[in-house]
Design a protein around this motif. Structure first.
Motif, short mmCIF file in Angstrom:
data_model
loop_
_atom_site.label_atom_id
_atom_site.label_comp_id
_atom_site.label_asym_id
_atom_site.label_seq_id
_atom_site.Cartn_x
_atom_site.Cartn_y
_atom_site.Cartn_z
N LYS A 104 -5.43 8.03 6.44
CA LYS A 104 -4.41 6.97 6.45
C LYS A 104 -4.26 6.35 5.06
N GLN A 149 -13.16 2.93 -3.98
CA GLN A 149 -13.61 2.40 -2.70
C GLN A 149 -14.74 3.26 -2.12
N SER A 183 -7.99 -4.54 5.64
CA SER A 183 -9.19 -3.70 5.62
C SER A 183 -10.34 -4.37 6.37
N ASN A 193 -11.79 -2.68 9.60
CA ASN A 193 -13.14 -2.14 9.41
C ASN A 193 -14.16 -2.83 10.30
N ASP A 201 -1.01 5.85 1.81
CA ASP A 201 -0.55 4.50 1.47
C ASP A 201 0.23 4.50 0.16
N ARG A 248 0.91 2.14 -1.79
CA ARG A 248 0.49 1.14 -2.78
C ARG A 248 -0.43 1.71 -3.84
C1 LIG Z 1 -6.65 1.16 -2.07
C2 LIG Z 1 -6.50 0.93 -0.60
C3 LIG Z 1 -7.61 0.77 0.20
C4 LIG Z 1 -7.49 0.55 1.56
N1 LIG Z 1 -8.61 0.39 2.32
C5 LIG Z 1 -8.50 0.18 3.65
C6 LIG Z 1 -9.64 0.01 4.46
O1 LIG Z 1 -10.80 0.03 4.03
N2 LIG Z 1 -9.44 -0.22 5.79
C7 LIG Z 1 -8.19 -0.27 6.35
O2 LIG Z 1 -8.08 -0.47 7.55
N3 LIG Z 1 -7.10 -0.12 5.59
C8 LIG Z 1 -7.22 0.10 4.26
N4 LIG Z 1 -6.09 0.24 3.49
C9 LIG Z 1 -4.77 0.09 4.14
C10 LIG Z 1 -4.34 1.35 4.85
O3 LIG Z 1 -3.85 2.28 3.91
C11 LIG Z 1 -3.25 1.00 5.89
O4 LIG Z 1 -2.20 0.32 5.29
C12 LIG Z 1 -3.82 0.12 6.98
O5 LIG Z 1 -4.93 0.74 7.55
C13 LIG Z 1 -2.79 -0.21 8.07
O6 LIG Z 1 -2.27 0.97 8.58
P1 LIG Z 1 -1.34 0.99 9.89
O7 LIG Z 1 -0.26 -0.02 9.61
O8 LIG Z 1 -0.86 2.38 9.98
O9 LIG Z 1 -2.22 0.57 11.01
C14 LIG Z 1 -6.20 0.48 2.12
C15 LIG Z 1 -5.08 0.65 1.32
C16 LIG Z 1 -5.21 0.88 -0.04
C17 LIG Z 1 -3.98 1.05 -0.88
#
Ligand SMILES: Cc1cc2nc3c(=O)[nH]c(=O)nc-3n(C[C@H](O)[C@H](O)[C@H](O)COP(=O)(O)O)c2cc1C
Length: 146
Positions: free
Chosen positions: A62, A47, A25, A29, A66, A68
């Motif tokens: 996106k 968040q 993140s 970000n 996820d 997770r």
């Molecule tokens: C609760 C939670 C919050 C997340 N917050 C962010 C975030 O603020 N920024 C981000 O880039 N990915 C965040 N992610 C991860 C994204 O879901 C994702 O895995 C990540 O952006 C990579 O994606 P990609 O592999 O398709 O590039 C978060 C995941 C979870 C489970």
């Protein structure tokens, strides 16, 4: 400038997995001019994301996919005049905080479990909630400034 707040239920995660989410993140970000605050508490994520509307909304799409976490529930979104977390690509608050520092935010987080509009303010949709979170981050110290 635009912001968005959601809540979700974390799937079973190790601390290392939570840290991995945070590291990814912060990297993404920072490169996309997104700032915000991430709370992980008793199996819930809350968040706050802020940045340009298209960028924030695309990221949220996106995040929703996820595996997770689940039950991703958008609590609020809309235009804002200025950032609240301009020095944090993703500030982080969790159970690891000292009790005394955590108690207040915990109370606020709990009040946010009711449907938006029906719960007593402040809840995670209110500016007051995030100002409290920011105050906690300042109190906790510099390792959380990111
Ligand atoms: C609760 C939670 C919050 C997340 N917050 C962010 C975030 O603020 N920024 C981000 O880039 N990915 C965040 N992610 C991860 C994204 O879901 C994702 O895995 C990540 O952006 C990579 O994606 P990609 O592999 O398709 O590039 C978060 C995941 C979870 C489970």
């Amino acid at each position: 400038m635009y912001n968005l707040v959601y809540k979700s239920i974390a799937n079973t995660l190790t601390l290392a997995q939570v840290n991995e989410i945070l590291a990814v993140s912060r990297d993404f970000n920072a490169r996309h001019d997104i700032t915000g605050c991430h709370i992980y508490h008793q199996g819930f994520f809350i968040q706050y994301l802020e940045g340009e509307a298209e960028v924030v909304l695309a990221l949220f799409e996106k995040i929703k996919l996820d595996k997770r976490h689940r039950a991703v529930n958008l609590l609020s979104k809309g235009n804002i005049y200025s950032r609240e977390f301009n020095t944090w690509s993703m500030a982080y608050l969790s159970n690891q905080l000292p009790n005394e520092a955590f108690r207040y935010i915990e109370q606020l987080v709990d009040s946010g479990t009711e449907p938006v509009g029906k719960s007593i303010l402040p809840n995670p949709t209110s500016k007051r909630f995030w100002l409290a979170a920011k105050a906690l981050l300042h109190k906790i110290g510099h390792e959380n400034f990111n």
